[in-house]
Design a protein around this motif. Sequence first.
Motif, PDB file in Angstrom:
ATOM      1  N   ALA A 127      10.452  -4.968  -8.273  1.00 41.09           N
ATOM      2  CA  ALA A 127       9.823  -4.208  -7.062  1.00 41.09           C
ATOM      3  C   ALA A 127      10.716  -2.965  -6.796  1.00 41.09           C
ATOM      4  CB  ALA A 127      10.021  -5.090  -5.935  1.00 41.09           C
ATOM      5  N   GLY A 128      10.134  -2.332  -6.054  1.00 39.43           N
ATOM      6  CA  GLY A 128      10.762  -1.120  -5.459  1.00 39.43           C
ATOM      7  C   GLY A 128      12.127  -1.304  -4.458  1.00 39.43           C
ATOM      8  N   SER A 129      12.760  -0.185  -4.165  1.00 38.19           N
ATOM      9  CA  SER A 129      14.226  -0.337  -3.591  1.00 38.19           C
ATOM     10  C   SER A 129      14.144  -1.393  -2.430  1.00 38.19           C
ATOM     11  CB  SER A 129      14.683   0.827  -3.359  1.00 38.19           C
ATOM     12  OG  SER A 129      13.812   1.718  -2.690  1.00 38.19           O
ATOM     13  N   ALA A 130      13.135  -1.395  -1.655  1.00 42.99           N
ATOM     14  CA  ALA A 130      12.950  -2.250  -0.415  1.00 42.99           C
ATOM     15  C   ALA A 130      13.560  -3.912  -0.811  1.00 42.99           C
ATOM     16  CB  ALA A 130      11.716  -2.233   0.300  1.00 42.99           C
ATOM     17  N   ASP A 176       1.044  -9.237 -17.392  1.00 42.66           N
ATOM     18  CA  ASP A 176       2.290 -10.299 -17.614  1.00 42.66           C
ATOM     19  C   ASP A 176       3.452  -9.972 -16.791  1.00 42.66           C
ATOM     20  OD1 ASP A 176       2.915  -7.719 -18.821  1.00 42.66           O
ATOM     21  OD2 ASP A 176       2.853  -8.281 -20.595  1.00 42.66           O
ATOM     22  N   VAL A 177       3.251  -8.939 -15.978  1.00 40.19           N
ATOM     23  CA  VAL A 177       4.377  -8.418 -14.702  1.00 40.19           C
ATOM     24  C   VAL A 177       3.676  -7.935 -13.476  1.00 40.19           C
ATOM     25  CG1 VAL A 177       4.976  -6.371 -15.818  1.00 40.19           C
ATOM     26  CG2 VAL A 177       6.757  -7.387 -14.251  1.00 40.19           C
ATOM     27  N   LEU A 178       4.289  -8.301 -12.592  1.00 40.45           N
ATOM     28  CA  LEU A 178       3.780  -7.640 -11.331  1.00 40.45           C
ATOM     29  C   LEU A 178       4.627  -6.622 -10.817  1.00 40.45           C
ATOM     30  CD1 LEU A 178       1.693  -7.450  -8.826  1.00 40.45           C
ATOM     31  CD2 LEU A 178       3.142  -9.508  -7.761  1.00 40.45           C
ATOM     32  N   LEU A 179       4.276  -5.473 -10.735  1.00 41.45           N
ATOM     33  CA  LEU A 179       5.059  -4.354 -10.068  1.00 41.45           C
ATOM     34  C   LEU A 179       4.799  -3.965  -8.534  1.00 41.45           C
ATOM     35  CD1 LEU A 179       4.763  -1.773 -13.155  1.00 41.45           C
ATOM     36  CD2 LEU A 179       6.225  -3.890 -12.892  1.00 41.45           C
ATOM     37  N   LEU A 180       5.820  -3.977  -7.675  1.00 41.35           N
ATOM     38  CA  LEU A 180       5.592  -3.785  -6.209  1.00 41.35           C
ATOM     39  C   LEU A 180       6.079  -2.456  -5.836  1.00 41.35           C
ATOM     40  CD1 LEU A 180       6.498  -7.226  -4.937  1.00 41.35           C
ATOM     41  CD2 LEU A 180       4.262  -6.157  -5.313  1.00 41.35           C
ATOM     42  N   HIS A 181       5.534  -1.667  -5.143  1.00 40.85           N
ATOM     43  CA  HIS A 181       6.235  -0.445  -4.541  1.00 40.85           C
ATOM     44  C   HIS A 181       5.711  -0.371  -3.118  1.00 40.85           C
ATOM     45  CE1 HIS A 181       8.323   3.432  -4.886  1.00 40.85           C
ATOM     46  NE2 HIS A 181       7.387   4.273  -4.107  1.00 40.85           N
ATOM     47  N   LEU A 182       6.568  -1.114  -2.163  1.00 40.40           N
ATOM     48  CA  LEU A 182       6.063  -1.461  -0.969  1.00 40.40           C
ATOM     49  C   LEU A 182       7.285  -1.210  -0.167  1.00 40.40           C
ATOM     50  CD1 LEU A 182       3.991  -4.575  -1.650  1.00 40.40           C
ATOM     51  CD2 LEU A 182       2.923  -2.448  -1.416  1.00 40.40           C
ATOM     52  N   HIS A 183       7.038  -1.151   1.443  1.00 42.60           N
ATOM     53  CA  HIS A 183       8.171  -1.176   2.367  1.00 42.60           C
ATOM     54  C   HIS A 183       8.770  -2.609   2.300  1.00 42.60           C
ATOM     55  CE1 HIS A 183       7.463   3.166   3.359  1.00 42.60           C
ATOM     56  NE2 HIS A 183       5.927   2.909   3.481  1.00 42.60           N
ATOM     57  N   ILE A 229       0.971  -3.180  -7.027  1.00 43.04           N
ATOM     58  CA  ILE A 229       0.612  -3.163  -5.866  1.00 43.04           C
ATOM     59  C   ILE A 229       1.534  -2.108  -5.098  1.00 43.04           C
ATOM     60  CG2 ILE A 229       0.243  -4.162  -3.632  1.00 43.04           C
ATOM     61  CD1 ILE A 229      -0.284  -6.717  -5.234  1.00 43.04           C
ATOM     62  N   TYR A 230       0.905  -1.127  -4.421  1.00 42.41           N
ATOM     63  CA  TYR A 230       1.874  -0.132  -3.772  1.00 42.41           C
ATOM     64  C   TYR A 230       1.205   0.340  -2.221  1.00 42.41           C
ATOM     65  CZ  TYR A 230      -2.048   3.352  -5.159  1.00 42.41           C
ATOM     66  OH  TYR A 230      -3.482   3.781  -5.294  1.00 42.41           O
ATOM     67  N   GLN A 231       2.064   1.092  -1.520  1.00 39.92           N
ATOM     68  CA  GLN A 231       1.677   1.312  -0.562  1.00 39.92           C
ATOM     69  C   GLN A 231       0.987   2.345  -0.138  1.00 39.92           C
ATOM     70  OE1 GLN A 231       4.437  -1.030   2.163  1.00 39.92           O
ATOM     71  NE2 GLN A 231       2.098  -1.236   2.268  1.00 39.92           N
ATOM     72  N   THR A 232       0.051   2.602   1.007  1.00 34.72           N
ATOM     73  CA  THR A 232      -0.799   3.712   0.956  1.00 34.72           C
ATOM     74  C   THR A 232      -0.171   4.902   1.511  1.00 34.72           C
ATOM     75  OG1 THR A 232      -1.301   2.890   3.278  1.00 34.72           O
ATOM     76  CG2 THR A 232      -2.928   2.495   1.401  1.00 34.72           C
ATOM     77  N   THR A 233       1.150   4.882   1.983  1.00 33.67           N
ATOM     78  CA  THR A 233       2.045   5.977   2.749  1.00 33.67           C
ATOM     79  C   THR A 233       2.281   6.863   1.525  1.00 33.67           C
ATOM     80  OG1 THR A 233       4.128   4.752   2.261  1.00 33.67           O
ATOM     81  CG2 THR A 233       2.901   4.300   4.339  1.00 33.67           C
ATOM     82  N   ALA A 234       2.876   8.053   1.905  1.00 32.89           N
ATOM     83  CA  ALA A 234       3.370   8.918   1.128  1.00 32.89           C
ATOM     84  C   ALA A 234       4.226   8.402   0.036  1.00 32.89           C
ATOM     85  CB  ALA A 234       3.887  10.248   1.595  1.00 32.89           C
ATOM     86  N   VAL A 272      12.699 -12.431  -9.400  1.00 36.05           N
ATOM     87  CA  VAL A 272      12.356 -11.175  -8.663  1.00 36.05           C
ATOM     88  C   VAL A 272      13.363 -10.124  -9.226  1.00 36.05           C
ATOM     89  CG1 VAL A 272      12.092  -9.885  -6.582  1.00 36.05           C
ATOM     90  CG2 VAL A 272      10.808 -12.153  -6.824  1.00 36.05           C
ATOM     91  N   CYS A 273      13.071  -8.963  -9.415  1.00 40.42           N
ATOM     92  CA  CYS A 273      14.142  -7.978  -9.712  1.00 40.42           C
ATOM     93  C   CYS A 273      13.806  -6.612  -8.780  1.00 40.42           C
ATOM     94  CB  CYS A 273      14.042  -7.576 -11.238  1.00 40.42           C
ATOM     95  SG  CYS A 273      14.716  -8.816 -12.115  1.00 40.42           S
ATOM     96  N   ALA A 274      14.408  -5.656  -8.650  1.00 38.93           N
ATOM     97  CA  ALA A 274      14.290  -4.529  -8.119  1.00 38.93           C
ATOM     98  C   ALA A 274      14.855  -3.392  -8.599  1.00 38.93           C
ATOM     99  CB  ALA A 274      14.362  -4.718  -6.605  1.00 38.93           C
ATOM    100  N   GLU A 275      14.429  -2.081  -8.511  1.00 38.61           N
ATOM    101  CA  GLU A 275      15.010  -0.739  -8.859  1.00 38.61           C
ATOM    102  C   GLU A 275      15.832  -0.445  -7.547  1.00 38.61           C
ATOM    103  OE1 GLU A 275      14.059   1.943  -7.078  1.00 38.61           O
ATOM    104  OE2 GLU A 275      11.934   1.723  -6.809  1.00 38.61           O
ATOM    105  N   THR A 276      16.902   0.156  -7.628  1.00 40.98           N
ATOM    106  CA  THR A 276      17.383   0.951  -6.318  1.00 40.98           C
ATOM    107  C   THR A 276      18.396   1.712  -6.673  1.00 40.98           C
ATOM    108  OG1 THR A 276      18.655   0.157  -4.156  1.00 40.98           O
ATOM    109  CG2 THR A 276      19.210  -1.226  -6.154  1.00 40.98           C
TER     110      THR A 276
END
Length: 377
Positions: A240-243, A211-218, A160-165, A261-265
Motif C-alpha cells: 500500500a501507500g504511505s497511509a 498476483d499482488v494488490l497495490l493500494l494508493h489510498l488515504h 486501487i487508487y483514490q480519485t483525489t489529486a 500487508v506492506c507499505a511504502e513510506t
Amino acid sequence: MRVLLTLIAAAVVAVSSPVSAKEPHVSILVPITGFLAIEGTAQRNGAVLALEEAASVVPLSQSVLDTATSPEKAVTALRRTLSRDDPIAVVGSIFGTQMLAMLPIAQREGVPIATISGTAKLTELGNPWIFRFFPGDSVVKVAHADYVLGELGAKRPALIYQTTAYGQSGREHLARILAERGVPLVAEEAVEPAAKDMTGALARVRAAEPDVLLLHLHSRPTALAIRQSRALGMELPVVAGSAMHQPTTAALLEPEELEGVCAETASSPISDNRAAVRAFTAAYRKRFDQEPDAFALAQYDGTRMIVEAVLAGASSPEGVRDFLSSQRFDGLAMAYRTDGTGNMAHDAVIVCYDGKSRIPAIVARYSDVNGVLAKYE
C-alpha cells in the motif's frame, strides 16, 4: 533531539543582534476534520511539537487553522493568516488539492510553505515558495515498484487508487514505472475517498487474476480495502501507500488482517530503534497520547528546519525561503536538501506487518533515490 536544541541554544548566545519585539509567526494550515483528519492531525502535531521544543531557544508564535478537505477552506485559511498573523512561514496541508489552490497565493504574497503532501505536481509548477518534506511520488513510487518487482517477484500487479489529486499522482508514477520495467498493471480501479463499499472494485480487480494488490489510498479507505479484500477471500500480498504505515490506520484493522500487508513510506518512528527517533517518539506520546507516524516526523523535521532558518538569522519570509533553498538539514527521518524545485526528501522505506502485531518492521530502505544528496557531496 534535545542535545541538538542545547547546541542550538549555545549558538544563539553568540548572536549579538537584539530579538525583535514581535515573535516570528508560523501558521499551521492542515485538515483536522474530514476524511484526512488522521493524516492532518499527525501533521499538525509534528509541527506543534517542533515549535514547542524550540520555544526556550527561539520563541515563535503559532496558530492552527483547520482546512477540512475543500480547496476553498484552505484558501480562506491562508488569506486569513496572511492578513492577521503575518507569518514568516506556513505549514501547508497534506492534501494536494488544497496545496494546488494555495500555492498561487503563497507565490503572490511571498511566503514559504512547508508541506508533506506527496502530490507530484506541486513541485512541477516552478513555484519557488514550496518546500516538500515528504518524499514525493517520484521517489516513493520507485521504492514501491522496486519492492513489488524485486522482493515479491510480481508479474501481474493490480492497483486501487483514490480519485483525489494524491491518488491520481501516485497512480501516474506507479503505472509508468511498472510499465517501463516490463510489468504493467493488469487492472486498476479508482474510488472516491467517501466510498463505504469497495467490494465492486475489488471484484473487478480479482477478475484480472493479479498476483499482488497495490493500494494508493488515504487512511480509512486503505483499511476498508484491506478488510473487504480479506472478507472476499483475496489472500494476495498487499503493498500500500504511505497511509498504511500509520498506527492510526493499523488500529482500524485486526493484526491478523494485516498479515501479508506492506507499505511504502518515508519513515516509521515506532519501528525505528535509533536513539534520536526513540526520543522523538517518547516526546510525541507524552505530548499527544498517540503514536507518531511518518507524517508527524516529516512535518516535525520540516518545522525544525524553519526554526533553524530563524536561528541562522532569517527574519522575513524571504530569508526563510533562501535558507530552505540553499541549506542541507539533517533531520531525524533523513537528510533534507532541495533538488531545485522544492523537493526536500529523497529517501523511502518499506514496512511490513507479520499478522501478530500492529507495529510493522522496516524491511527495505531506499536512500537518495533521485541522487540529489550525492550531487552536493
